[in-house]
Design an enzyme around this catalytic site. Structure first.
Site, PDB file in Angstrom:
ATOM      1  N   CYS A   1      -5.850  -3.488   1.833  1.00  0.00           N
ATOM      2  CA  CYS A   1      -5.521  -3.660   3.257  1.00  0.00           C
ATOM      3  C   CYS A   1      -6.735  -3.775   4.169  1.00  0.00           C
ATOM      4  O   CYS A   1      -7.349  -4.828   4.249  1.00  0.00           O
ATOM      5  CB  CYS A   1      -4.580  -2.552   3.717  1.00  0.00           C
ATOM      6  SG  CYS A   1      -3.766  -3.029   5.253  1.00  0.00           S
TER       7      CYS A   1
ATOM      8  N   GLU B   1       0.842  -1.199   0.000  1.00  0.00           N
ATOM      9  CA  GLU B   1       0.000   0.000   0.000  1.00  0.00           C
ATOM     10  C   GLU B   1       0.884   1.259   0.000  1.00  0.00           C
ATOM     11  O   GLU B   1       1.863   1.335   0.737  1.00  0.00           O
ATOM     12  CB  GLU B   1      -0.846  -0.055   1.286  1.00  0.00           C
ATOM     13  CG  GLU B   1      -1.897   1.009   1.405  1.00  0.00           C
ATOM     14  CD  GLU B   1      -2.790   0.757   2.633  1.00  0.00           C
ATOM     15  OE1 GLU B   1      -2.425  -0.077   3.495  1.00  0.00           O
ATOM     16  OE2 GLU B   1      -3.849   1.398   2.721  1.00  0.00           O
TER      17      GLU B   1
ATOM     18  N   LYS C   1      -9.197   3.215  -2.236  1.00  0.00           N
ATOM     19  CA  LYS C   1      -9.556   2.399  -1.064  1.00  0.00           C
ATOM     20  C   LYS C   1     -10.946   2.795  -0.571  1.00  0.00           C
ATOM     21  O   LYS C   1     -11.281   3.980  -0.523  1.00  0.00           O
ATOM     22  CB  LYS C   1      -8.500   2.641   0.026  1.00  0.00           C
ATOM     23  CG  LYS C   1      -8.537   1.668   1.188  1.00  0.00           C
ATOM     24  CD  LYS C   1      -7.297   1.874   2.066  1.00  0.00           C
ATOM     25  CE  LYS C   1      -7.261   0.931   3.256  1.00  0.00           C
ATOM     26  NZ  LYS C   1      -6.051   1.076   4.065  1.00  0.00           N
TER      27      LYS C   1
ATOM     28  N   SER D   1      22.259  -1.696  33.174  1.00  0.00           N
ATOM     29  CA  SER D   1      22.244  -1.807  34.638  1.00  0.00           C
ATOM     30  C   SER D   1      22.462  -3.221  35.132  1.00  0.00           C
ATOM     31  O   SER D   1      22.602  -3.432  36.335  1.00  0.00           O
ATOM     32  CB  SER D   1      20.900  -1.310  35.163  1.00  0.00           C
ATOM     33  OG  SER D   1      19.897  -2.251  34.809  1.00  0.00           O
TER      34      SER D   1
HETATM   35  N1  ATP Z   1      23.639   1.117  37.428  1.00  0.00           N
HETATM   36  C1  ATP Z   1      23.231   1.493  36.234  1.00  0.00           C
HETATM   37  N2  ATP Z   1      24.092   1.579  35.212  1.00  0.00           N
HETATM   38  C2  ATP Z   1      23.720   1.930  34.001  1.00  0.00           C
HETATM   39  N3  ATP Z   1      22.468   2.225  33.691  1.00  0.00           N
HETATM   40  C3  ATP Z   1      21.546   2.152  34.644  1.00  0.00           C
HETATM   41  C4  ATP Z   1      21.857   1.788  35.962  1.00  0.00           C
HETATM   42  N4  ATP Z   1      20.723   1.807  36.660  1.00  0.00           N
HETATM   43  C5  ATP Z   1      19.749   2.164  35.825  1.00  0.00           C
HETATM   44  N5  ATP Z   1      20.235   2.374  34.604  1.00  0.00           N
HETATM   45  C6  ATP Z   1      19.512   2.758  33.374  1.00  0.00           C
HETATM   46  O1  ATP Z   1      18.371   3.480  33.687  1.00  0.00           O
HETATM   47  C7  ATP Z   1      17.220   2.836  33.209  1.00  0.00           C
HETATM   48  C8  ATP Z   1      16.096   3.021  34.185  1.00  0.00           C
HETATM   49  O2  ATP Z   1      16.510   2.576  35.432  1.00  0.00           O
HETATM   50  P1  ATP Z   1      15.635   1.587  36.300  1.00  0.00           P
HETATM   51  O3  ATP Z   1      16.281   1.383  37.593  1.00  0.00           O
HETATM   52  O4  ATP Z   1      14.257   2.081  36.228  1.00  0.00           O
HETATM   53  O5  ATP Z   1      15.818   0.250  35.532  1.00  0.00           O
HETATM   54  P2  ATP Z   1      14.723  -0.692  34.900  1.00  0.00           P
HETATM   55  O6  ATP Z   1      13.840   0.079  34.004  1.00  0.00           O
HETATM   56  O7  ATP Z   1      14.118  -1.493  35.971  1.00  0.00           O
HETATM   57  O8  ATP Z   1      15.666  -1.539  33.971  1.00  0.00           O
HETATM   58  P3  ATP Z   1      16.695  -2.626  34.364  1.00  0.00           P
HETATM   59  O9  ATP Z   1      15.858  -3.847  34.520  1.00  0.00           O
HETATM   60  O10 ATP Z   1      17.564  -2.610  33.193  1.00  0.00           O
HETATM   61  O11 ATP Z   1      17.397  -2.238  35.617  1.00  0.00           O
HETATM   62  C9  ATP Z   1      17.662   1.364  33.039  1.00  0.00           C
HETATM   63  O12 ATP Z   1      16.878   0.685  32.112  1.00  0.00           O
HETATM   64  C10 ATP Z   1      19.083   1.522  32.619  1.00  0.00           C
HETATM   65  O13 ATP Z   1      19.158   1.767  31.233  1.00  0.00           O
HETATM   66  N1  GLN Z   2      -3.216  -0.050   6.307  1.00  0.00           N
HETATM   67  C1  GLN Z   2      -4.287  -0.626   6.791  1.00  0.00           C
HETATM   68  O1  GLN Z   2      -5.339  -0.595   6.160  1.00  0.00           O
HETATM   69  C2  GLN Z   2      -4.169  -1.348   8.132  1.00  0.00           C
HETATM   70  C3  GLN Z   2      -5.201  -2.418   8.298  1.00  0.00           C
HETATM   71  C4  GLN Z   2      -5.211  -3.213   9.579  1.00  0.00           C
HETATM   72  N2  GLN Z   2      -5.719  -2.453  10.670  1.00  0.00           N
HETATM   73  C5  GLN Z   2      -3.888  -3.890   9.879  1.00  0.00           C
HETATM   74  O2  GLN Z   2      -3.300  -3.705  10.913  1.00  0.00           O
HETATM   75  O3  GLN Z   2      -3.418  -4.658   9.107  1.00  0.00           O
END
Ligand code: ATP
Ligand code: GLN
Ligand code: DND
Length: 751
Positions: free
Chosen positions: A174, A44, A113, A356
């Site tokens: 589609c 499309e 369409k 992390s």
């Molecule tokens: N110690 C760390 N080192 C590097 N990056 C970090 C660290 N802690 C957190 N982050 C980054 O910040 C983001 C958000 O932190 P958060 O603690 O919310 O982790 P999360 O979303 O639970 O993800 P994860 O499971 O990876 O820890 C993480 O996804 C990661 O990318």
């Molecule tokens: N481009 C469209 O027409 C999308 C149609 C439909 N909702 C799909 O997800 O396939």
């Protein structure tokens, strides 16, 4: 026999990139011709790309499309090949989304369409109008320059079919495939044998079977050949179009293209026998009776033969078994192909991920690793485009190119662990191990000095220094101390992404990857503008439950064994000090489990539940496990935090769309972001409902139970979630029997 060789394709188009789109179209036509096909179907709006959005409102977009079509018509592309080309067309000042049928350098028919896609991610009514006239083919005046170039002044425009000397062909575009009253029914009753569906359909986890079932059923009940073509790749937004172009005949799929791939063009062909279609239809008595009474559909005559008669060497293509990926594979391949397109088109030299050692960022790291593996595999298989892109991205010189996914990852992927005093050795070493397995360039940094510099500045400014809760601080202090760490990580991530190439004598910049999942977004369990704010996020609409399954899968199938340990560890933010009697855990912090969040998310978005109907639904779902007042508490708790944090969705990092309960505010889940989070009206209604049920002796252990039979004394009562059953002597029933929608009896028991 009337043997017809048909071709459909997956094309990786890029919105508004007319040159590369036209190149792909031409390549697909060439390959279809090489395979001996006489019909070629493309996706499309293939000339413009599907996702041009408000660019469709620009006259330029339509003009450029005509120029590209003219280019195709002036060459030999359409010689002896019926080509269906997708593009926007303006007729009497109204813009339509069209399939343009071309053959032998002429336009045979333009089909607008009739049912526009306008739900969820789709907004076609913003740019196009639906063609309403089922009884009309008009004479469309071609643009003057096209008309002059191809010596054709006009073409039939509207709903209808093309009657060849030996075959009957029509379009179904589609969304029309999925409608309650699809055009193919009337067309089939009018004798149309081959349907060409040009599609722009995005990936969503566990969705492919809906599409395939629709295509199979389309020809199961009406007979016929159904050709389906889709885009494949990221064409400039959050969606990944997941290809899977296919060809079906009389309910069987005879050709299926890939769902996830880095290729720009994939053509699939099939040899179909149109006599098998008429024979199939002729065998269905009801079809014959309905065909006699059909409403007449307009048609265009084309004085060409496109079929071949029986020849021993022309074998009709036999049915294939449809391939479905497991959700874990969909998470691996969809986002990694999307990242590849983003990388090669943005001009970036790679990605930087704050890693992390937790589940989410590790899942993102694994997806990038998977992307590197896919690229190497395609280079090994001789894909020149992937090779050229990989050489540019990886900055290979002197004819070198990548041959090993870990070596490639080292060039295009930085991971960085940013530890504080609250980080554990366990997460630090998990991050390092995973980085080694993937091959990324890994950095391990301590950011405590930056945090204490900020705190000292704050102290100089105000004379006060905040303390963690475990050290006697208030909630406000505790939160502020967490958010400083989280936000410092974001600043450092962007700094490293822009400067690391310079450090390593490379040109270009790296894109920062975010890694918050759909459930955290829904609950708002993330710090605004922390490391969850990045350039793009491949897992922003994947649920935690699915991500954990993906990690288990990836430990084995991607060869990153450390993912198994990462999955097994309890999710924690590590933003508060760890003490012998305290360690921060996500689910405790949030006051709900990730599994519960998935349930709330689905009810809120997919089943369109407000607080009251979510409460009612959950009373049924959790009956036997929770009392209505416990359900009420949970529902209110969820809605409170959902609404308090909804503003965070407005600045959510652009994420791959994978989940139908995504709360993404910009394109998919359009709701206000300032709420009265007390929900006074709705919560009062819930309280009233709880009170109505309050007569029951919940405090004595009264629970709602379900049984398939009545009277309940004769049935064994099964405690929900447990194998245990109770004899009638141990409980008494309370309340009236009432059949619920699962045709079980709901009743109350007191132990
Ligand atoms: N110690 C760390 N080192 C590097 N990056 C970090 C660290 N802690 C957190 N982050 C980054 O910040 C983001 C958000 O932190 P958060 O603690 O919310 O982790 P999360 O979303 O639970 O993800 P994860 O499971 O990876 O820890 C993480 O996804 C990661 O990318
Ligand atoms: N481009 C469209 O027409 C999308 C149609 C439909 N909702 C799909 O997800 O396939
Ligand atoms: N209605 C509104 N409209 C627009 N903006 C609004 C707003 N209300 C507050 N804000 C702004 O938002 C800010 C509050 O947001 P924010 O700064 O995020 O702060 P907040 O939501 O209060 O805290 C973040 C939460 O996430 C937790 N967390 C942090 C880090 C990682 C993880 C994890 O995923 O593991 C979890 C953390 O423990 C805490 O509970 C306010 O300071 C204000 O500036």
């Amino acid at each position: 026999m009337r043997l017809l060789k048909v071709a459909t394709c997956n094309l990786n188009q890029w919105a508004m990139d007319f040159d590369s789109n036209l190149r792909n179209i031409k390549e697909s036509i060439s390959r279809a011709k090489e395979d001996g096909a006489v019909i070629r179907l493309g996706p499309e709006l293939e000339i413009t790309g599907y996702g041009c959005e408000d660019h469709f409102l620009e006259q330029d977009t339509v003009t450029h499309s005509w120029d590209c079509l003219k280019d195709l018509l002036l060459g030999d592309w359409t010689d002896n090949m019926l080509c269906s080309i997708g593009m926007p067309v303006i007729h009497e000042s109204v813009r339509y989304n069209c399939q343009v049928f071309c053959l032998n350098r002429r336009i045979l028919m333009i089909r607008p369409k009739m049912c526009l896609a306008n739900d969820g991610n789709y907004r076609e009514l913003r740019w196009f109008s639906a063609w309403m006239h089922k009884d009309r083919l008009l004479d469309f005046q071609l643009p003057a320059d096209v008309s002059e170039a191809i010596s054709q002044s006009s073409a039939p425009f509207g709903y209808g079919y093309i009657q060849f000397l030996d075959a009957v062909v029509a379009a179904e575009i589609c969304e029309e495939l999925f409608t309650a009253d699809p055009p193919r029914i009337g067309l089939a009753l009018n004798g149309v044998e081959v349907f060409l569906n040009a599609s722009g359909s995005h990936h969503q986890l566990r969705k492919l079977n809906l599409r395939i079932d629709a295509i199979k059923n389309a020809t199961l009940f009406c007979g016929g050949v159904y050709m389906y073509s889709n885009h494949q790749g990221c064409d400039g937004g959050r969606l990944y179009y997941d290809g899977c172009s296919c060809i079906a005949i009389n309910g069987d799929i005879v050709a299926q293209g890939s769902q996830f791939s880095l290729k720009d063009v994939e053509v699939l062909t099939a040899q179909v026998d149109l006599d098998a279609v008429s024979s199939y239809r002729g065998s269905i008595s009801s079809f014959r009776e309905q065909a006699i009474q059909k409403a007449k559909v307009p048609s265009v005559k084309a004085a060409y033969k496109i079929c071949q008669s029986f020849k021993l060497q022309l074998f009709p293509t036999t049915p294939v078994e449809v391939k479905y990926h497991r959700p874990e594979e969909e998470i691996a391949f969809g986002p990694s192909c999307w990242l590849w397109d983003y990388l090669r088109r943005s001009g970036a030299s790679g990605f930087l991920l704050p890693l992390s050692g937790g589940a989410d960022s590790s899942a993102v790291a694994a997806i990038v690793g998977c992307m590197c593996q896919l690229a190497i595999k395609d280079i090994e298989n001789g894909d020149g485009q992937v090779k050229a892109d990989a050489i540019r991205i990886g900055q290979y010189k002197n004819g070198e190119f990548p041959t090993d996914s870990k070596e490639f990852a080292k060039r295009v992927f930085y991971t960085v662990y940013m530890g504080t005093e609250n980080s554990s050795e366990a997460t630090r070493s998990r991050a390092k191990k995973l980085a080694d397995e993937i091959g990324s360039w890994h950095l391990d940094v301590h950011i405590d000095s930056v945090i204490s510099a900020l705190l000292s500045l704050f102290q100089t400014l105000t004379g006060k220094r905040p303390c963690y809760k475990v050290d006697g601080g208030s909630n406000t202090e505790n939160l502020a101390l967490q958010n400083i760490q989280a936000r410092v990580r974001m600043v450092l991530a962007f700094m490293l992404a822009s400067l690391m190439p310079w450090v390593h004598n490379k040109s270009g910049f790296y894109l920062v990857l975010g890694s918050s999942n759909v459930d955290e977004g829904l609950r708002g369990y993330l710090t605004k503008y922390d490391c969850s704010s990045a350039d793009i996020n491949p897992i922003g609409s994947v649920s935690k439950v699915d991500l954990r399954a993906f990690l288990r899968w990836g430990a084995f199938h991607l060869g990153y064994s450390s993912l198994a340990d990462i999955e097994a560890a309890p999710p924690t933010a590590e933003l508060e000090p760890i003490r012998s009697n305290y360690s921060q855990l996500d689910e405790v912090d949030m006051g709900m489990t990730y599994e519960e969040l998935s349930v709330y998310g689905r009810l809120r978005k997919i089943f369109r539940c407000g607080p009251v109907s979510m409460f009612q639904n959950l009373c049924h779902k959790w009956c036997g496990k929770l009392t209505p007042s416990e359900v009420a508490e949970k529902v209110k708790h969820f809605f409170k935090y959902y609404s308090i944090n909804r503003h965070k969705m407005t600045v959510l990092t652009p994420s791959y769309h994978a989940e139908s309960y995504s709360p993404e505010d910009n394109r998919f889940d359009l709701r206000q972001f300032l709420y009265n989070w007390r929900w006074p009206y709705q919560f009062r209604k819930i309280d009233e409902l709880v009170q109505e049920m309050g007569g029951w002796p919940w405090s004595r252990g009264c629970r709602i139970w379900q049984s398939k039979c009545w009277p309940v004394e004769q049935a064994e009562v099964h405690k929900a979630g447990q194998e245990k059953s109770f004899p009638a002597s141990q409980y008494s029933t309370y309340g009236k029997k009432a059949r619920n929608k699962h045709s079980s009896f709901c009743f109350y028991v007191v132990f």
